[in-house]
Design a protein around this motif. Sequence first.
Motif, mmCIF file in Angstrom:
data_model
loop_
_atom_site.group_PDB
_atom_site.id
_atom_site.type_symbol
_atom_site.label_atom_id
_atom_site.label_comp_id
_atom_site.label_asym_id
_atom_site.label_seq_id
_atom_site.Cartn_x
_atom_site.Cartn_y
_atom_site.Cartn_z
ATOM 1 N N TRP A 145 0.516 -0.883 -0.014
ATOM 2 C CA TRP A 145 -0.026 0.217 -0.159
ATOM 3 C C TRP A 145 0.411 1.436 -0.417
ATOM 4 C CZ3 TRP A 145 -5.672 0.902 0.408
ATOM 5 C CH2 TRP A 145 -6.540 -0.389 0.306
ATOM 6 N N THR A 146 0.342 2.327 -0.831
ATOM 7 C CA THR A 146 1.009 3.631 -0.794
ATOM 8 C C THR A 146 0.320 4.981 -0.809
ATOM 9 O OG1 THR A 146 2.415 5.047 -1.942
ATOM 10 C CG2 THR A 146 1.119 3.537 -3.141
ATOM 11 N N THR A 147 0.472 5.539 -0.329
ATOM 12 C CA THR A 147 -0.072 7.465 -0.423
ATOM 13 C C THR A 147 0.447 7.666 -1.205
ATOM 14 O OG1 THR A 147 1.214 8.337 0.913
ATOM 15 C CG2 THR A 147 -0.723 7.054 1.937
ATOM 16 N N GLU A 148 1.122 7.601 -2.358
ATOM 17 C CA GLU A 148 1.343 8.375 -3.296
ATOM 18 C C GLU A 148 1.378 7.398 -5.363
ATOM 19 O OE1 GLU A 148 3.514 10.979 -2.778
ATOM 20 O OE2 GLU A 148 2.902 10.828 -1.111
ATOM 21 N N GLU A 149 1.068 8.773 -5.629
ATOM 22 C CA GLU A 149 1.196 8.364 -7.237
ATOM 23 C C GLU A 149 2.566 6.612 -7.340
ATOM 24 O OE1 GLU A 149 -0.953 9.186 -11.678
ATOM 25 O OE2 GLU A 149 -0.225 10.399 -10.195
ATOM 26 N N GLY B 156 -6.894 2.601 12.293
ATOM 27 C CA GLY B 156 -7.340 1.606 12.933
ATOM 28 C C GLY B 156 -7.929 -0.359 12.171
ATOM 29 N N ASP B 157 -9.033 0.091 12.379
ATOM 30 C CA ASP B 157 -9.791 -1.473 12.742
ATOM 31 C C ASP B 157 -10.052 -1.912 11.201
ATOM 32 O OD1 ASP B 157 -8.836 -3.156 14.962
ATOM 33 O OD2 ASP B 157 -10.749 -2.137 15.825
ATOM 34 N N ASP B 158 -11.158 -0.358 10.616
ATOM 35 C CA ASP B 158 -11.456 -0.306 9.458
ATOM 36 C C ASP B 158 -10.167 -0.879 8.591
ATOM 37 O OD1 ASP B 158 -13.450 -0.073 10.159
ATOM 38 O OD2 ASP B 158 -14.231 1.547 10.789
ATOM 39 N N ALA B 159 -9.454 0.079 8.336
ATOM 40 C CA ALA B 159 -7.624 0.359 8.246
ATOM 41 C C ALA B 159 -7.417 -1.957 7.514
ATOM 42 C CB ALA B 159 -7.260 0.718 8.169
ATOM 43 N N LEU B 160 -7.690 -1.874 8.360
ATOM 44 C CA LEU B 160 -6.744 -4.061 8.419
ATOM 45 C C LEU B 160 -8.131 -4.193 7.757
ATOM 46 C CD1 LEU B 160 -5.717 -3.823 12.801
ATOM 47 C CD2 LEU B 160 -4.851 -3.209 10.347
ATOM 48 N N ARG B 161 -8.906 -4.064 7.781
ATOM 49 C CA ARG B 161 -10.452 -4.715 7.578
ATOM 50 C C ARG B 161 -10.214 -4.859 5.904
ATOM 51 N NH1 ARG B 161 -14.773 -3.114 5.351
ATOM 52 N NH2 ARG B 161 -14.913 -0.865 5.989
ATOM 53 N N VAL B 162 -10.321 -3.443 5.124
ATOM 54 C CA VAL B 162 -9.665 -2.754 3.781
ATOM 55 C C VAL B 162 -8.426 -3.852 3.641
ATOM 56 C CG1 VAL B 162 -9.294 -0.952 2.543
ATOM 57 C CG2 VAL B 162 -11.020 -0.369 4.325
ATOM 58 N N GLY B 163 -7.276 -3.661 4.598
ATOM 59 C CA GLY B 163 -5.998 -4.497 3.733
ATOM 60 C C GLY B 163 -7.112 -6.053 3.610
ATOM 61 N N ASN B 164 -7.470 -6.302 4.644
ATOM 62 C CA ASN B 164 -8.324 -8.147 4.495
ATOM 63 C C ASN B 164 -8.641 -7.974 2.887
ATOM 64 O OD1 ASN B 164 -8.593 -11.011 4.835
ATOM 65 N ND2 ASN B 164 -9.889 -9.920 6.531
ATOM 66 N N ALA C 162 -2.038 2.514 6.010
ATOM 67 C CA ALA C 162 -2.352 1.584 7.531
ATOM 68 C C ALA C 162 -2.812 0.201 6.870
ATOM 69 C CB ALA C 162 -2.776 1.709 8.286
ATOM 70 N N PRO C 163 -3.294 0.580 5.740
ATOM 71 C CA PRO C 163 -3.790 -0.966 5.347
ATOM 72 C C PRO C 163 -3.064 -2.714 5.147
ATOM 73 C CG PRO C 163 -5.659 0.273 4.107
ATOM 74 C CD PRO C 163 -3.878 0.934 4.912
ATOM 75 N N THR C 164 -2.237 -1.939 5.253
ATOM 76 C CA THR C 164 -0.967 -3.080 4.483
ATOM 77 C C THR C 164 -0.733 -4.555 5.515
ATOM 78 O OG1 THR C 164 0.442 -1.182 3.675
ATOM 79 C CG2 THR C 164 2.117 -3.570 4.183
ATOM 80 N N GLU C 165 -1.322 -3.507 7.113
ATOM 81 C CA GLU C 165 -1.040 -4.745 8.435
ATOM 82 C C GLU C 165 -2.172 -5.793 8.129
ATOM 83 O OE1 GLU C 165 -1.507 -5.466 12.348
ATOM 84 O OE2 GLU C 165 -0.724 -3.135 12.212
ATOM 85 N N GLY C 166 -3.230 -5.361 7.340
ATOM 86 C CA GLY C 166 -4.170 -6.501 7.358
ATOM 87 C C GLY C 166 -3.855 -7.608 5.801
ATOM 88 N N SER C 167 -3.144 -6.951 4.814
ATOM 89 C CA SER C 167 -3.078 -7.638 4.000
ATOM 90 C C SER C 167 -2.594 -9.150 3.806
ATOM 91 C CB SER C 167 -1.622 -6.868 2.657
ATOM 92 O OG SER C 167 -2.293 -5.809 2.530
ATOM 93 N N ASN C 168 -1.685 -9.547 5.221
ATOM 94 C CA ASN C 168 -1.685 -10.686 5.862
ATOM 95 C C ASN C 168 -2.460 -11.504 5.879
ATOM 96 O OD1 ASN C 168 1.217 -12.627 5.855
ATOM 97 N ND2 ASN C 168 0.590 -12.386 8.463
ATOM 98 N N ARG C 169 -3.039 -11.184 6.573
ATOM 99 C CA ARG C 169 -4.198 -11.572 6.672
ATOM 100 C C ARG C 169 -5.391 -12.620 5.671
ATOM 101 N NH1 ARG C 169 -8.023 -12.925 11.029
ATOM 102 N NH2 ARG C 169 -10.153 -12.892 10.481
#
Length: 502
Positions: free
Chosen positions: A6-10, A117-125, A163-170
């Motif tokens: 995940w990135t915030t830059e183009e 937060g938790d929603d970002a983890l959900r998005v990454g997942n 932040a969603p990066t952390e959810g990607s592994n899940r």
Amino acid sequence: MLDIDWTTEEPAVTAGQLLVVPLRSGHDPEAITQRFGAAVRDAVARVPFAGKPGESFAFTRERDGVIQHVTLMGADALTEPASLRQLAHDAAREAQRVGASQLVLDLHGADGLPAEGDDALRVGNLVAQGVQLGTYVYDRFLSESNRRPSSLRSVTAWGRSAAPTEGSNRGRIVADAIARARDLGNGPPALVTPSYLAQVAADMVAALAAEGHDVKLTVLDADECKARGMGCFLGVGQGSDEPPKFIHLAYSPKGESKARVALIGKGVTFDSGGYSLKPTDGMLDMKLDMCGAAAVIGSFEGAVRLGVPYELHALVAAAENLVSGKAYKLGDVLTASNGKTVEINNTDAEGRLTMADAMVYASKLEPALMIDFATLTGACIIALGPRIAGVMTNDQALHDDWMAAAARSGEDMWRLPLPSNLKEQLKSKVADMRNTGERWGGALTAGLFLSEFTEGIRWMHIDIAGPAMASKAYGVTTPGASGVPVATILELLSGPIQLEQS
């Protein structure tokens, strides 16, 4: 496994890249003008492209001396789990269609996507699940010339936060568990026998133990099942030359377990219907009658790798239901391992017989709760259609936890009743009960039959006859085994479960 970040830059434009931009119905055409120019805007208007799911508009452009593929993709509100997962899935499919090695999924302008937060983890997942499932294919029996290896190697999600990066592994773990379930379901019945399921379980346990997890496997053969009085399960399998296997996978978490949970999956690896023989069309997909078993085996692997806080037991009574001189017959009386006798009035209602003995076995483990998953009845498909699982329980707290997990996972479920007055249909003149009732309400009487074998344990029955198998692609599902409801099982086990019945 895909590299997902995940990135915030183009992201910089590179050769072999696909940029996917989601657009919702009612999008502003001038936003296309500002980003891609009036020519693209006018071309989109001529298609026309309304931004509905399933719609897309693809073009290429030259930037910094590199040709970039771009696809505008219709999408529903990305705050809905099923929509977000499907967008990621469809984007990965599109990347492979155009031969892209890198996918850039533009989520930085999507309305309502959380950043922290938790929603970002959900998005990454959900995004990781979607893109990884977008590369799924069962090609074990395709010749090399007919295989289409995936071109996609990496995915960059461009969002308002990393932040969603952390959810990607899940998400990767969940997608792998779904793929495991799909592979087992899609395998031909000559391969995926009860012995094969037992070997898959053994290989899985060996791999998980090597990673340091506390896992164990017990496999009971026919003689051991007979010693335990599993007459219903053995009755179903006695018509086949393939020996039945009772598979028990067990996991203990590293910390203190919050509770003991039992998952039970229907494992009829091929169902001819027995002497209540299915017609050809009804038998063609019956290698998939073990999708409940595939779901709990896949979920077990995923739950261990996720480190869920529950002691987990996954149980499969695996058998083939065939016709032979040894097969059980209409009018036979079988005795379950809790002593209840069952008159057979339909040999094609075999799944509930195997599940009955598995539930009694599970109850002796004294779990806090047990949930069974089975492609149990065509009646459930008639009631709910082919994409919705039927949920049956008299435990409100367990139902609420399950339905909340399903909503977070993007899998469709609907509650069906367990009306006690329909138990009248299961009465027998020669045994404690019959294995089927009348045609009408068949999904309900199947659930009521199973309720006779809970032995006082909190219990829920999930009939996945519809969504476990798909005749055509939809959402993140490819034709064949879907892996439903693995995502919901893992979501349930990862969160707090109400441990008191209500």
